[in-house]
Design an enzyme around this catalytic site. Structure first.
Site, PDB file in Angstrom:
ATOM      1  CG  MET A  30      37.713  48.046   5.570  1.00  0.00           C
ATOM      2  SD  MET A  30      37.267  47.280   4.010  1.00  0.00           S
ATOM      3  CE  MET A  30      37.903  45.647   4.246  1.00  0.00           C
ATOM      4  CG  LEU A  33      37.944  48.022  15.209  1.00  0.00           C
ATOM      5  CD1 LEU A  33      38.100  49.285  16.043  1.00  0.00           C
ATOM      6  CD2 LEU A  33      38.630  48.187  13.861  1.00  0.00           C
ATOM      7  N   GLY A  36      45.243  44.035  16.505  1.00  0.00           N
ATOM      8  CA  GLY A  36      46.103  44.646  15.486  1.00  0.00           C
ATOM      9  C   GLY A  36      45.673  46.083  15.230  1.00  0.00           C
ATOM     10  CG  HIS A  37      41.883  46.908  13.393  1.00  0.00           C
ATOM     11  ND1 HIS A  37      41.226  45.711  13.443  1.00  0.00           N
ATOM     12  CD2 HIS A  37      41.999  47.229  12.082  1.00  0.00           C
ATOM     13  CE1 HIS A  37      40.934  45.323  12.212  1.00  0.00           C
ATOM     14  NE2 HIS A  37      41.394  46.215  11.362  1.00  0.00           N
ATOM     15  N   GLY A 147      49.027  48.872   8.851  1.00  0.00           N
ATOM     16  CA  GLY A 147      49.644  47.661   9.398  1.00  0.00           C
ATOM     17  C   GLY A 147      50.475  46.934   8.355  1.00  0.00           C
ATOM     18  CE  LYS A 149      46.363  39.684   7.761  1.00  0.00           C
ATOM     19  NZ  LYS A 149      45.470  40.540   7.129  1.00  0.00           N
ATOM     20  CD  GLN A 153      45.434  48.290   2.867  1.00  0.00           C
ATOM     21  OE1 GLN A 153      44.458  47.868   2.286  1.00  0.00           O
ATOM     22  NE2 GLN A 153      45.464  48.400   4.185  1.00  0.00           N
TER      23      GLN A 153
END
Ligand code: PAF
Length: 281
Positions: A30, A33, A36-37, A147, A149, A153
């Site tokens: 989304m 960034l 992590g992304h 991810g 985290k 999801q």
């Protein structure tokens, strides 16, 4: 690096890549960034010939009153970061193309979405699975990386990928943390310096849980009590949404720590809701 905004153009480029015998990796985001992304992009690059990173703040996964309009955005910065990370294609569709007037088709994973985040945010996962299914259909990935985290999801999307027979290799990458343990999140930018320190209450609580398990304490009730104390000690005003102990794959709750138990928690502080988790065994 190519930047594509039209669904039709993205579909025909993906078709071409497949025809050329190239494997496609997909990293849905989304935007706004962080490292992590970028680690997801780097992981995907190792597993595929091209990586499509998507930037789309998906309205259907936000409930009314959630932070859709003030969700942080920085498209220019994102595109630069993706390029620096070695990304090959950025897909930035428009909300009105993804959800045109009269849109009414949704994808839903039935039971995994009823617990944890799904309890607090009832239609959230329906929005996530719908947009990710649409992105799968548009980009035709061979590999996808999510991810850890957002572990629920990751599990919900894994189930959707299996149930809908997408021929996609599904990977989950570890949570990337700041040096002091704070899990990277686009929402961290809402905090000032002192609130940022208070946001460590989640990782401190998880550290406490891990330490107790190491000391052979397996009673979830006991661990939860200590985690609450740590959270309150780090951030007096924190409101705990949940602290849960469940199986990693099935999300079934457990009272005793056993193989595959994961502890996940959601805490609201200074009007920002943060989540984090740690596998305890
Ligand atoms: O994790 C996220 O950023 C989003 O939920 C995702 C998977 C990109 C779908 O909008």
């Amino acid at each position: 690096m190519k930047i594509i905004r039209s669904i039709k153009k993205m579909q025909s480029l993906s078709r071409q890549l497949v025809a050329d015998g190239l494997t496609i990796g997909l990293v849905p985001t989304m935007g706004f960034l962080h490292d992590g992304h970028l680690s997801l992009i780097k992981t995907t690059l190792k597993k595929s010939n091209v990586v499509i990173t998507t930037i789309f703040v998906n309205p259907t996964q936000f409930a009314e009153g959630e932070d859709l309009s003030k969700y942080p955005r920085d498209e220019k910065g994102d595109i630069r970061k993706i390029k620096d990370a070695g990304g090959t294609i950025v897909f930035v569709p428009k909300p009105e193309d993804i959800y045109p007037d009269g849109y009414e088709t949704y994808v839903n994973v039935e039971s995994l979405t009823q617990t944890l985040e799904g309890k607090s945010r009832p239609l959230h996962f329906r929005g996530v699975t719908t947009i990710v299914a649409k992105l799968f259909n548009i980009t035709r990935p061979d590999v996808v990386v999510f991810g850890m985290k957002d572990f629920q999801q990751a599990m919900v999307l894994k189930k959707m990928t299996t149930d809908l027979n997408y021929p996609i290799k599904y990977l989950i990458a570890p949570t990337v943390r700041e040096k002091d343990g704070l899990a990277m999140s686009s929402r961290n930018k809402y905090f000032d310096a002192s609130q940022r320190i208070e946001a460590l209450c989640l990782s401190h609580a998880l550290k406490k849980a891990k330490q107790m398990v190491k000391e052979n304490i397996k009673d979830c009730k006991l661990i939860k009590k200590e985690m609450k104390t740590v959270i309150k000690a780090t951030c007096k005003t924190a409101k705990i949404d949940y602290i849960a102990f469940t199986d990693f794959e099935t999300l079934a709750p457990t009272k005793i720590i056993k193989k595959n138990t994961i502890c996940s928690l959601a805490v609201r502080l200074h009007n920002v809701r943060l989540i984090d988790n740690a596998k305890l065994m």
